[in-house]
Design an enzyme around this catalytic site. Structure first.
Site, mmCIF file in Angstrom:
data_model
loop_
_atom_site.group_PDB
_atom_site.id
_atom_site.type_symbol
_atom_site.label_atom_id
_atom_site.label_comp_id
_atom_site.label_asym_id
_atom_site.label_seq_id
_atom_site.Cartn_x
_atom_site.Cartn_y
_atom_site.Cartn_z
ATOM 1 N N ARG A 199 -35.632 49.613 -93.031
ATOM 2 C CA ARG A 199 -34.683 49.610 -91.919
ATOM 3 C C ARG A 199 -33.925 48.287 -91.918
ATOM 4 O O ARG A 199 -34.549 47.222 -91.818
ATOM 5 C CB ARG A 199 -35.415 49.746 -90.595
ATOM 6 C CG ARG A 199 -36.370 50.925 -90.566
ATOM 7 C CD ARG A 199 -35.975 51.915 -89.525
ATOM 8 N NE ARG A 199 -36.702 53.155 -89.697
ATOM 9 C CZ ARG A 199 -37.145 53.900 -88.702
ATOM 10 N NH1 ARG A 199 -36.953 53.515 -87.463
ATOM 11 N NH2 ARG A 199 -37.761 55.041 -88.938
ATOM 12 N N GLU A 201 -32.709 46.150 -90.034
ATOM 13 C CA GLU A 201 -32.714 45.697 -88.632
ATOM 14 C C GLU A 201 -32.068 44.324 -88.572
ATOM 15 O O GLU A 201 -32.607 43.357 -89.077
ATOM 16 C CB GLU A 201 -34.162 45.590 -88.109
ATOM 17 C CG GLU A 201 -34.955 46.869 -88.139
ATOM 18 C CD GLU A 201 -34.748 47.720 -86.891
ATOM 19 O OE1 GLU A 201 -33.951 47.299 -86.018
ATOM 20 O OE2 GLU A 201 -35.365 48.794 -86.809
ATOM 21 N N ARG A 207 -41.335 42.700 -83.101
ATOM 22 C CA ARG A 207 -41.873 44.029 -83.395
ATOM 23 C C ARG A 207 -41.081 44.816 -84.435
ATOM 24 O O ARG A 207 -41.367 45.985 -84.678
ATOM 25 C CB ARG A 207 -42.007 44.843 -82.110
ATOM 26 C CG ARG A 207 -40.711 45.229 -81.441
ATOM 27 C CD ARG A 207 -40.982 46.070 -80.175
ATOM 28 N NE ARG A 207 -39.790 46.724 -79.687
ATOM 29 C CZ ARG A 207 -38.814 46.128 -78.993
ATOM 30 N NH1 ARG A 207 -38.880 44.829 -78.749
ATOM 31 N NH2 ARG A 207 -37.777 46.814 -78.569
ATOM 32 N N HIS A 208 -40.067 44.184 -85.035
ATOM 33 C CA HIS A 208 -39.267 44.866 -86.057
ATOM 34 C C HIS A 208 -39.322 44.135 -87.391
ATOM 35 O O HIS A 208 -39.195 42.921 -87.443
ATOM 36 C CB HIS A 208 -37.795 44.947 -85.632
ATOM 37 C CG HIS A 208 -37.550 45.884 -84.497
ATOM 38 N ND1 HIS A 208 -37.428 45.450 -83.202
ATOM 39 C CD2 HIS A 208 -37.431 47.237 -84.463
ATOM 40 C CE1 HIS A 208 -37.229 46.509 -82.404
ATOM 41 N NE2 HIS A 208 -37.235 47.602 -83.144
ATOM 42 N N SER A 343 -42.875 57.994 -82.609
ATOM 43 C CA SER A 343 -41.907 58.913 -82.020
ATOM 44 C C SER A 343 -42.086 60.265 -82.674
ATOM 45 O O SER A 343 -42.314 60.335 -83.891
ATOM 46 C CB SER A 343 -40.476 58.451 -82.283
ATOM 47 O OG SER A 343 -40.138 57.414 -81.410
ATOM 48 N N ARG A 391 -47.401 48.426 -86.128
ATOM 49 C CA ARG A 391 -47.412 48.378 -84.652
ATOM 50 C C ARG A 391 -48.788 48.781 -84.122
ATOM 51 O O ARG A 391 -49.284 48.202 -83.159
ATOM 52 C CB ARG A 391 -46.353 49.322 -84.076
ATOM 53 C CG ARG A 391 -44.939 48.921 -84.422
ATOM 54 C CD ARG A 391 -44.156 48.527 -83.193
ATOM 55 N NE ARG A 391 -42.782 48.216 -83.559
ATOM 56 C CZ ARG A 391 -41.732 48.884 -83.104
ATOM 57 N NH1 ARG A 391 -41.898 49.887 -82.267
ATOM 58 N NH2 ARG A 391 -40.526 48.518 -83.466
HETATM 59 P P1 ATP Z 1 -37.796 50.951 -81.892
HETATM 60 O O1 ATP Z 1 -37.118 51.674 -80.758
HETATM 61 O O2 ATP Z 1 -39.054 50.259 -81.485
HETATM 62 O O3 ATP Z 1 -36.869 50.099 -82.691
HETATM 63 P P2 ATP Z 1 -37.427 53.384 -83.319
HETATM 64 O O4 ATP Z 1 -37.461 54.365 -82.205
HETATM 65 O O5 ATP Z 1 -36.135 52.960 -83.876
HETATM 66 O O6 ATP Z 1 -38.282 52.079 -82.917
HETATM 67 P P3 ATP Z 1 -38.570 55.409 -84.991
HETATM 68 O O7 ATP Z 1 -37.426 55.811 -85.833
HETATM 69 O O8 ATP Z 1 -38.938 56.233 -83.825
HETATM 70 O O9 ATP Z 1 -38.340 53.906 -84.517
HETATM 71 O O10 ATP Z 1 -39.801 55.155 -85.977
HETATM 72 C C1 ATP Z 1 -41.114 55.615 -85.733
HETATM 73 C C2 ATP Z 1 -42.070 54.436 -85.541
HETATM 74 O O11 ATP Z 1 -41.969 53.496 -86.608
HETATM 75 C C3 ATP Z 1 -41.789 53.626 -84.305
HETATM 76 O O12 ATP Z 1 -42.359 54.212 -83.170
HETATM 77 C C4 ATP Z 1 -42.428 52.300 -84.646
HETATM 78 O O13 ATP Z 1 -43.835 52.348 -84.479
HETATM 79 C C5 ATP Z 1 -42.170 52.184 -86.122
HETATM 80 N N1 ATP Z 1 -40.976 51.386 -86.419
HETATM 81 C C6 ATP Z 1 -39.691 51.813 -86.426
HETATM 82 N N2 ATP Z 1 -38.848 50.847 -86.793
HETATM 83 C C7 ATP Z 1 -39.607 49.764 -87.034
HETATM 84 C C8 ATP Z 1 -39.330 48.446 -87.492
HETATM 85 N N3 ATP Z 1 -38.101 48.050 -87.791
HETATM 86 N N4 ATP Z 1 -40.359 47.587 -87.638
HETATM 87 C C9 ATP Z 1 -41.617 47.977 -87.364
HETATM 88 N N5 ATP Z 1 -41.946 49.208 -86.957
HETATM 89 C C10 ATP Z 1 -40.976 50.097 -86.780
HETATM 90 MG MG MG Z 2 -38.672 55.905 -81.771
#
Ligand code: ATP
Ligand code: MG
Length: 417
Positions: A199, A201, A207-208, A343, A391
C-alpha cells in the site's frame, strides 16, 4: 541431564569476570544457560574467555551440573570453548534493554535488535499466533492459496498502488488478493491466504506500513454474519494459544491479557456514530472514523468488537448493499481498542450489480474484464475478510507502533534494512 556431557552452540550474551570464577551467559534460539569457568580451569580456557566479546558465536563442550543458584537451576562446566566467529566490539546497539534506545535506531540495526528480550518475545508470540491461525483454517477445511502480487489493474481503483516496470507493460504491486480470492471460491469454496500486500501510504502513522502481511479468507455460501463468527473463533483461538504458550514472552512485554469473552459485541455503524457523538466527537453519518474518533473508541471499548452495516459509499465496489436499504452495506470492521484489525463483508455475486457498482465508483468495468467474466461461469454467493496480521500482533502484545510488530518494516521513509 545432570552430569551428562553436552555440546552447545550459540551467542555470548554476557561475560562476567569475578576474578577467580568466570561466567558466560550463552544464548541460543530457545533460551539461555550459564557457563561457569571454575578457578581450577586450564589457562587455555581462561585465555579464550578473555578474548570473548558480546555476540561472538561459540561452541561449548562440557558437563551439565545442577546448581540451584544458577538462572535455570543448571550450569555447564566447560571442558572446551571454541570461538566460531567473532562479533565487533563495541556493537552498534545496546542489547541489555537497560538503556532506552529510539525505535528508529533499533530498526537501523534490526538483526541485533531482534536479539533483545523484548523484540524476541514479540516475534515468538507472532510465531505462536501464525501456527494457531494455520491450524484453525486446516481444521475448518479451508484451502491455502497464493494469488499473484504483480497485477495489471487496481483491485479497488485506489491511489495506494505501487507501479512496477514490467517489461514493456505497466503493472502494479497487489494491494489485496480480493478479486482472485473471490474467484477461487467458485472452485475451492473456502480459501485463505497469508501473504504480503503493498500500500503506497503517503501518511506516516503508527499503524500504517507500505508492505504488510495480510490474512485473507473467503468462503462460498456464507454472508458477513458467517464471516464475523469465523473471525471471532479465529481470534479466540489465537488468544487461547498465546495465553497458554507465551506466558514468559508476555511477562517480558509486561502485557497482561485475558481471553476476551465471545461473542464479541456487534455495533452497527449508526450506533457507533451515536456513541461518538454523545461523547463529544464531531462526526456525521457517512463520515469515515478518523484517528481522533478511533482513539475515543479505544478509550470507551477495550475488548474486540465489530462495527457492522457501514454506509455503502464508504466501502469498496465489491461489497454487497443490503437488499432493503441499499445505502447500507453488509460489511464489518473488526476492532480491537482503537485499532482496525480487519475489514470484511458479503460480496456482490451478481455480475450486473457489480458492473453498476464499478461505474458508480467512477471506474471502468472494462479494466475488470478478467474478473467480471468469471461471474458468468457459476459464481456462488460468498463473503470474506482481510486481517492485518501486524495490527493483530500489535494489539495482543500492547505495542504503540506497528513498526515493532514487523521484522523489517517498510514505510514512506524506510526502505532498509
Ligand atoms: P485503515 O482504515 O486502517 O487505513 P483500511 O480500511 O484501508 O485500513 P483494509 O483495506 O480494510 O484497510 O485492509 C484490511 C486490514 O489490513 C485492515 O483492517 C488493517 O488491519 C490492515 N491494513 C490495511 N492497510 C494497512 C497498512 N497500510 N498498514 C498496516 N496494516 C494495514
Ligand atoms: Mg478497512
Amino acid at each position: 541431564m545432570a552430569h551428562s556431557e553436552v555440546k552447545l552452540l550459540g551467542w555470548v550474551e554476557v561475560k562476567r569476570d569475578l576474578g577467580k570464577i568466570k561466567f558466560i551467559i550463552l544464548r541460543d534460539y530457545k533460551g539461555k544457560i550459564q557457563i561457569t569457568i571454575p578457578p581450577t580451569s586450564s589457562s587455555e580456557l581462561t585465555s579464550i574467555f578473555n578474548n570473548l566479546s558480546r555476540e561472538d558465536v561459540i561452541s561449548v563442550s562440557g558437563i551439565v551440573k545442577n546448581t540451584p543458584q544458577a538462572p535455570n537451576g543448571v550450569e555447564i562446566i566447560p571442558k572446551e570453548i571454541k570461538i566460531i566467529n567473532k562479533a565487533v566490539s563495541p556493537l552498534p546497539l545496546e542489547l541489555t534493554g537497560k538503556i532506552k534506545v529510539e525505535l528508529d535506531t533499533r530498526l537501523d540495526y534490526r538483526i541485533l535488535d531482534l536479539r533483545t528480550a523484548r523484540s524476541n518475545a514479540i516475534f515468538k508470540i507472532n510465531n505462536v499466533m501464525l501456527i494457531a491461525i494455520r491450524n484453525f483454517f486446516v481444521e475448518n477445511d479451508f484451502m491455502e492459496i497464493h494469488t499473484p502480487k504483480i497485477i495489471a489493474s487496481a483491485t479497488e481503483g485506489g491511489t495506494e498502488l505501487f507501479p512496477v516496470a514490467y517489461f514493456d507493460k505497466e503493472a502494479f504491486l497487489a494491494q489485496s488478493p480480493q478479486l482472485y480470492k473471490e474467484q477461487l471460491t467458485s472452485v475451492f469454496e473456502k480459501v485463505y491466504e497469508i501473504a504480503p500486500v503493498f500500500r503506497a501510504e503517503e501518511s506516516n502513522t503508527t499503524r500504517h506500513l507500505s508492505e504488510i502481511v495480510m490474512l485473507d479468507m473467503e468462503a462460498a455460501f456464507k454472508d458477513y454474519n458467517g464471516i464475523m463468527v469465523l473471525c471471532e473463533q479465529l481470534l479466540d483461538r489465537v488468544f487461547k494459544e498465546v495465553i497458554n504458550k507465551c506466558q514468559r514472552e508476555l511477562e517480558v512485554l509486561k502485557q497482561k491479557i485475558q481471553r476476551p469473552k465471545t461473542p464479541y459485541r456487534r455495533y452497527s455503524y449508526s450506533e457507533i456514530i451515536e456513541i461518538l457523538t454523545s461523547n463529544g466527537v464531531k462526526i456525521n453519518w457517512g463520515d469515515d472514523i478518523d484517528t481522533f474518533a478511533l482513539r475515543k473508541l479505544g478509550e470507551l471499548i477495550q475488548e474486540p468488537y465489530f462495527i457492522k452495516d457501514w454506509p455503502t459509499k464508504n466501502k469498496p465496489f465489491y461489497i454487497s448493499p443490503c437488499i432493503d436499504h441499499p445505502e447500507v452495506s453488509e460489511s464489518f470492521d473488526l476492532m480491537y481498542g482503537w485499532l482496525e484489525i480487519a475489514s470484511g463483508g458479503t460480496r456482490i455475486h451478481q455480475k450486473e450489480l457489480l458492473i453498476n457498482r464499478i461505474k458508480e465508483k467512477g471506474m471502468n468495468p472494462e479494466s475488470f474484464d478478467f474478473h467480471l467474466k468469471t461471474f458468468d461461469w457459476g459464481m456462488p454467493p460468498h463473503a470474506g475478510c482481510g486481517i492485518g496480521l501486524a495490527r493483530l500482533l500489535m494489539s495482543i502484545t500492547g505495542l504503540d507502533n506497528i513498526r515493532e510488530a514487523v521484522l523489517f518494516p517498510r514505510d514512506r521513509y524506510r526502505l532498509t534494512p
